[in-house]
Design an enzyme around this catalytic site. Structure first.
Site, PDB file in Angstrom:
ATOM      1  CB  SER A  42      -0.928   0.005   1.223  1.00 32.34           C
ATOM      2  OG  SER A  42      -0.182  -0.158   2.417  1.00 32.34           O
ATOM      3  CG  ASP A  84      -3.761   5.446   6.897  1.00 31.62           C
ATOM      4  OD1 ASP A  84      -2.572   5.358   7.251  1.00 31.62           O
ATOM      5  OD2 ASP A  84      -4.215   4.829   5.914  1.00 31.62           O
ATOM      6  CG  HIS A 142      -0.791   3.848   4.520  1.00 29.05           C
ATOM      7  ND1 HIS A 142      -1.989   3.365   5.009  1.00 29.05           N
ATOM      8  CD2 HIS A 142      -0.186   2.804   3.906  1.00 29.05           C
ATOM      9  CE1 HIS A 142      -2.114   2.072   4.684  1.00 29.05           C
ATOM     10  NE2 HIS A 142      -1.026   1.727   4.019  1.00 29.05           N
TER      11      HIS A 142
END
Length: 371
Positions: free
Chosen positions: A37, A334, A337
């Site tokens: 991600s 978040d 990240h």
């Protein structure tokens, strides 16, 4: 709906055009990106059964296209690297059905949020594209298309040579610890060193496969400071909100082995060049001295997180939830990240740092210009 899509397409066109005018001729032809991600730019949007998605607000609040699947308020490091390398357009996600034909000229991004080096990593998030799947997709889907495009442009039978003009970027490994090794449960875990050795061995095999397919210039991103991300801090009762150093030690162990690939793969991959980017150090330096680095919040997520009561896990932003006002001062957007501001710092250091502790043995700018 049609008006919104049209607006996004116009914005994308203007963004790409501005990149072309601002940066001039590209230093490389493009990038092929593999990982999780931290470098995913929207592949998971096209996976029906994935819960690791960032295609909703407040993700993309500072990105020209809005929520795009990037796990950030704005760009990820690949976007910024593309700008620094003067690429004429954003790298498209592989899973987008439109990523075919001429659209792959500047490369393809295969990264998938939740995925890891091991095939079983990330299964708790639903459907993911593991690193081995990403490499297979490059080999069986993109490469034939890439070769066909070269044939059309008159470069017959030269695709392997042509691939030497591209960067092969790999940013993975963190989820193999966060979403695999360190998950609480009754399963018997191997020793950390044994597990890490298996990860590096598997990764080395995937790099060799890419090399055999024509890759020559590799860029390896280290794992970030896993023990300092908000979701780990908040779940730790031992450290009372401080970084969990046991997890950071695991990251450092992996990163040492990853860095060693720069030299250990030379005999198996003659003619290749490999650069290691220590994003762990880059983020850790910010956390240790945030004010000196232009940040003020190194602990909390900038966005409102989805709670366990809502089916969340303390990692992703709540759909439609709030985001902090001064996002450039936050390290994390978040629960896991980095913000756009941190991603810019990582990409800038990767591209131009002359410190071997950050970019080893050379930086991306030197790698791109090497023959």
């Amino acid at each position: 709906m049609a008006k919104t899509v049209t607006g996004h397409l116009i914005t994308l066109f203007l963004l790409q055009a501005s990149l072309c005018m601002s940066y001039g001729e590209a230093e490389v032809k493009g990038m092929f990106v593999f990982g999780s991600s931290l470098v995913d730019n929207g592949n998971n949007n096209f996976l029906r059964n994935s819960t690791a998605r960032a295609d909703y607000p407040p993700y993309g609040i500072d990105f020209p296209l809005g929520p795009s699947g990037r796990f950030s308020n704005g760009r990820n490091p690949i976007d910024v690297l593309g700008e620094l390398l003067k690429l004429p357009s954003l790298i498209p996600p592989f899973a987008d059905p439109r990523t075919r034909g001429p659209r792959i000229a500047n490369g393809v991004n295969y990264a998938s949020g939740g995925s890891g080096i091991l095939d079983q990593t990330g299964s708790i998030t639903g459907e993911v594209m593991s690193l081995s799947q990403q490499v297979r997709d490059f080999k069986t889907r993109t490469l034939p298309d890439f070769a066909a495009q070269l044939e059309l442009s008159g470069h017959r039978g030269a695709y392997k040579h042509y691939l030497s003009k591209y960067l092969f970027v790999v940013g993975t490994g963190g989820n193999d610890y966060l979403l695999n090794y360190f998950i609480p449960g009754e399963k018997k875990r191997p020793a950390l060193r044994q597990f890490t050795k298996a990860l590096i061995s598997t990764l080395s095999g995937q790099l060799k496969m890419l090399y055999d397919l024509g890759a020559r210039k590799f860029l390896l991103f280290s794992i970030q400071t896993m023990g300092c991300v908000p979701v780990v801090r908040s779940n730790s009762r031992i450290t009372n909100g401080s970084c969990v150093e046991a997890m950071n030690k695991a990251a450092l162990l992996f990163n040492r082995h990853l860095k060693s690939l720069v030299h250990s793969t030379k005999t198996q991959m003659p003619g290749s060049k490999m650069v290691y980017i220590n994003s762990y150090k880059i983020i850790r330096d910010i956390i240790i001295d945030p004010n000196q680095n232009g940040f003020s919040d190194t602990r909390k997520a900038c966005c409102e997180l989805s709670s366990r009561r809502e089916g969340g896990n303390g990692i992703l932003c709540r759909k439609g939830g709030r985001a902090c006002g001064h996002r450039a001062a936050h390290v994390f957007f978040d629960g896991l990240h980095p913000t756009d501001a941190v991603n810019v710092r990582i990409a800038q250091k990767a591209y131009g740092s002359n410190l071997k502790a950050e970019a080893y043995p050379i930086n991306v700018k030197q790698l791109a210009r090497s023959t």
